[in-house]
Design an enzyme around this catalytic site. Structure first.
Site, short mmCIF file in Angstrom:
data_model
loop_
_atom_site.label_atom_id
_atom_site.label_comp_id
_atom_site.label_asym_id
_atom_site.label_seq_id
_atom_site.Cartn_x
_atom_site.Cartn_y
_atom_site.Cartn_z
N ARG A 79 0.85 -1.19 0.00
CA ARG A 79 0.00 0.00 0.00
C ARG A 79 0.88 1.24 0.00
O ARG A 79 1.66 1.45 0.92
CB ARG A 79 -0.91 -0.01 1.24
CG ARG A 79 -1.74 1.25 1.38
CD ARG A 79 -2.69 1.17 2.56
NE ARG A 79 -3.43 2.42 2.69
CZ ARG A 79 -3.22 3.31 3.69
NH1 ARG A 79 -2.29 3.06 4.60
NH2 ARG A 79 -3.92 4.42 3.74
N HIS A 123 -2.84 11.02 0.48
CA HIS A 123 -2.35 10.73 1.82
C HIS A 123 -1.72 12.01 2.36
O HIS A 123 -0.53 12.11 2.63
CB HIS A 123 -1.31 9.59 1.79
CG HIS A 123 -1.03 8.98 3.13
ND1 HIS A 123 -1.12 7.61 3.39
CD2 HIS A 123 -0.65 9.55 4.30
CE1 HIS A 123 -0.79 7.38 4.67
NE2 HIS A 123 -0.51 8.53 5.23
N GLU A 168 -7.27 8.69 6.01
CA GLU A 168 -7.49 9.33 7.32
C GLU A 168 -7.91 10.80 7.23
O GLU A 168 -7.19 11.71 7.70
CB GLU A 168 -6.22 9.20 8.16
CG GLU A 168 -5.82 7.79 8.43
CD GLU A 168 -4.87 7.68 9.60
OE1 GLU A 168 -4.36 8.70 10.08
OE2 GLU A 168 -4.64 6.55 10.04
N ASN A 293 -7.35 2.03 9.79
CA ASN A 293 -6.03 2.18 10.42
C ASN A 293 -6.24 2.16 11.93
O ASN A 293 -6.97 3.01 12.46
CB ASN A 293 -5.36 3.49 10.01
CG ASN A 293 -5.04 3.51 8.52
OD1 ASN A 293 -5.20 2.52 7.82
ND2 ASN A 293 -4.59 4.65 8.03
N TYR A 295 -4.33 1.98 15.73
CA TYR A 295 -3.10 2.09 16.51
C TYR A 295 -3.31 1.90 17.99
O TYR A 295 -2.51 1.26 18.68
CB TYR A 295 -2.42 3.45 16.24
CG TYR A 295 -1.81 3.50 14.88
CD1 TYR A 295 -2.49 3.99 13.77
CD2 TYR A 295 -0.53 2.96 14.67
CE1 TYR A 295 -1.94 3.98 12.51
CE2 TYR A 295 0.04 2.95 13.41
CZ TYR A 295 -0.66 3.46 12.32
OH TYR A 295 -0.11 3.44 11.07
N GLU A 353 -3.47 0.02 8.09
CA GLU A 353 -2.30 0.40 8.88
C GLU A 353 -2.44 -0.12 10.31
O GLU A 353 -3.52 -0.03 10.88
CB GLU A 353 -2.10 1.91 8.96
CG GLU A 353 -1.66 2.57 7.69
CD GLU A 353 -1.49 4.06 7.86
OE1 GLU A 353 -1.18 4.53 8.98
OE2 GLU A 353 -1.71 4.80 6.87
N1 LIG Z 1 -4.00 10.51 19.76
N2 LIG Z 1 -4.18 9.64 19.07
N3 LIG Z 1 -4.51 8.82 18.49
C1 LIG Z 1 -4.26 7.98 17.44
C2 LIG Z 1 -4.73 8.66 16.18
C3 LIG Z 1 -3.80 8.24 15.12
C4 LIG Z 1 -3.71 9.35 14.12
N4 LIG Z 1 -2.55 9.16 13.26
C5 LIG Z 1 -2.47 8.15 12.44
O1 LIG Z 1 -3.31 7.29 12.38
C6 LIG Z 1 -1.26 8.11 11.53
C7 LIG Z 1 -1.41 7.32 10.34
C8 LIG Z 1 -0.93 7.88 9.02
O2 LIG Z 1 -1.67 7.33 7.94
C9 LIG Z 1 0.57 7.60 8.78
O3 LIG Z 1 1.01 8.40 7.71
C10 LIG Z 1 1.35 7.87 10.07
O4 LIG Z 1 2.75 7.76 9.81
C11 LIG Z 1 0.90 6.83 11.08
C12 LIG Z 1 1.72 6.90 12.38
O5 LIG Z 1 1.44 8.10 13.05
C13 LIG Z 1 -0.57 6.93 11.37
#
Ligand SMILES: N=[N+]=NCCCCNC(=O)[C@@H]1[C@H]2[C@H](O)[C@@H](O)[C@H](O)[C@@H](CO)[C@@H]12
Length: 449
Positions: A79, A123, A168, A293, A295, A353
């Site tokens: 991806r 993105h 996102e 996604n 986390y 993700e």
């Molecule tokens: N508070 N809090 N909470 C968690 C909310 C998460 C928001 N950030 C993401 O999901 C980003 C997504 C992005 O696509 C990628 O480009 C980023 O590198 C990753 C890592 O950061 C994740």
């Protein structure tokens, strides 16, 4: 012979993910126009340590070797995202053939190595020329996006089996328009809902363009963070409901239900516009899949001073937190998937993700770096994924974030999510122990867990 406890369904799709500005470098090479992230990263004070995407992982030049890294893991899919301004330097109109050619070469290299391309159109790196015309605040952005999408579909859909319109949108509006920590760095409760609404209008217009030109699959990617109440007090339950609506429903509801949750008017008050009813017909397009996604989770309590949610996260005692301050909570992944199925139906889902940033002391043993915390995160979350499938969730695949260490947006290169370590001084890639585990998971379709 009994089936191994964590064996995934036959045909489950295993991949890894990246994004253009975080890995490519060469943001202005070969006729590319600047994006808002090129501008933001070169604005003093916006980026940790003054880091920029000028070089990043130099993937623009090293993509063939990087595809070999993917092959070494046994990835079935990759991806990646397309830098809109590389292909359309002004965002609309003139196509830059050298920009298009880079993505065509990347796709061919993936296919030659048996890896399915999964392309995300947006993105976060909006062409700066479009931001100068209002960007996500200008209703015309839906047409600009559909024009760009059509260029990409005509160029690559013969070889790209899976597309996503947006990655996102919540982060774009919360970070880029409400709090200002991300490009384009605005701070307005009036702008954030307008940008959010136009992002979903654009996604709908992009899907409509795909129905006219595409032959495969298109979807949209949301970050979902499950919210759990700090207590069962009425205030904390209401705060949890607001936080959930703001992050997890604000974008999925207009896309999948054609409506907004009522909490958004409660949260934004007079800053929540009355949108034309026809807009929600545009945002509500049939998708072939949804990318989620995941986390972490948040435990939420009421706080009258917290703007605009009147809700704050509550740090959890005796829990492991990643370098980005996110609690390791794999049960939240299972809960997210079962919630999504209950609210939106059994749409095919991908985890597009999932990963973790830890400071792992680079201990090189037989050519790999030991990263016990990331390996443990991966193992626990894959088991949680399997639990969701056993609960009946229509989960088709998983993309680890990220293939390699990269530019973590305004946090710079300090937060490392990669399965491969990148030495940014030498561009040397080194597999971490988590990469070795992931390769074994792919090879055994989860049986090794
Ligand atoms: N508070 N809090 N909470 C968690 C909310 C998460 C928001 N950030 C993401 O999901 C980003 C997504 C992005 O696509 C990628 O480009 C980023 O590198 C990753 C890592 O950061 C994740």
């Amino acid at each position: 012979m009994t089936r191994p406890r964590f064996r995934f369904p036959d045909g489950f799709h295993w991949g890894a993910a990246t994004s253009a500005y975080q890995i490519e470098g060469s943001p202005l090479a070969d006729g590319a126009g600047p994006s808002i992230w090129q501008r933001f990263a070169h604005t003093p004070g916006m980026m940790a340590n003054g880091d920029t995407g000028d070089i990043a992982c130099d993937h623009y030049h090293r993509y063939k070797a990087d595809v070999q890294l993917m092959r070494a893991l046994g990835l079935q899919g990759y991806r990646f995202s397309i830098n809109w301004a590389r292909v359309l330097p002004e965002g609309t109109g003139r196509v830059n053939p050298k920009g298009l050619d880079f993505y065509s070469r990347l796709v061919d290299e993936l296919l030659e190595n048996g890896i399915a391309p999964n392309a995300t159109l947006f993105h976060w790196d909006l062409p700066a020329a479009l931001d100068d015309r209002g960007g996500w605040l200008n209703r015309d952005v839906a047409h600009w996006f559909a024009e760009y999408a059509e260029v990409m579909f005509k160029a690559l859909d013969d070889r790209v089996p899976r597309w996503a319109t947006l990655n996102e949108p919540w982060v774009v509006t919360d970070g880029g328009y409400l709090h200002g920590a991300l490009a384009p760095g605005h701070r307005s409760k009036y702008e954030a809902p307008i940008a959010a609404h136009n992002l979903m209008r654009a996604s709908g217009a992009g899907i409509q363009a795909y129905r006219a030109h595409g032959k495969h699959e298109i979807g949209v990617v949301f970050n979902i963070e499950p919210k759990y109440p700090h207590s069962d007090s009425a205030e904390d339950l209401a705060a949890t409901r607001r936080a959930h609506a703001y992050m997890n429903q604000q974008f999925a509801d207009p896309a999948l239900l054609g409506s907004y949750p009522p909490e958004l008017k409660e949260i934004f008050g007079d800053a929540w516009p009355e949108f034309p009813a026809d807009d929600l017909k545009l945002t509500h397009q049939k998708v072939d899949f949804v990318g989620i996604n995941y986390y972490t989770r948040a435990v939420v309590k009421h706080d009258p001073n917290a703007y605009p949610l009147k809700a704050v996260p509550v740090p959890q005692p005796n829990k492991t937190y990643t370098e980005t301050g996110w609690e390791v909570f794999e049960q939240g992944l299972t809960d997210t998937l079962t919630w999504f199925k209950e609210r939106y139906g059994n749409i095919p889902l991908y985890i597009t993700e999932n990963g973790s940033a830890f400071y792992d002391p680079p201990v090189v043993e037989n050519g790999e770096l030991d990263d016990p915390l990331r390996t443990n995160y991966l193992r626990k979350h894959l088991k949680a994924l399997h639990d969701a499938i056993e609960a009946g969730v229509n989960l088709k695949g998983y993309y680890a974030w990220s293939l390699m260490d990269n530019l973590e947006w305004s946090l710079g290169f300090s937060k490392r999510f990669g399965l491969y370590h990148v030495d940014f001084a030498t561009q040397q890639r080194t597999p971490k122990a988590s990469a070795k585990l992931y390769a074994q998971v792919i090879e055994s379709n989860g049986s090794v867990l």
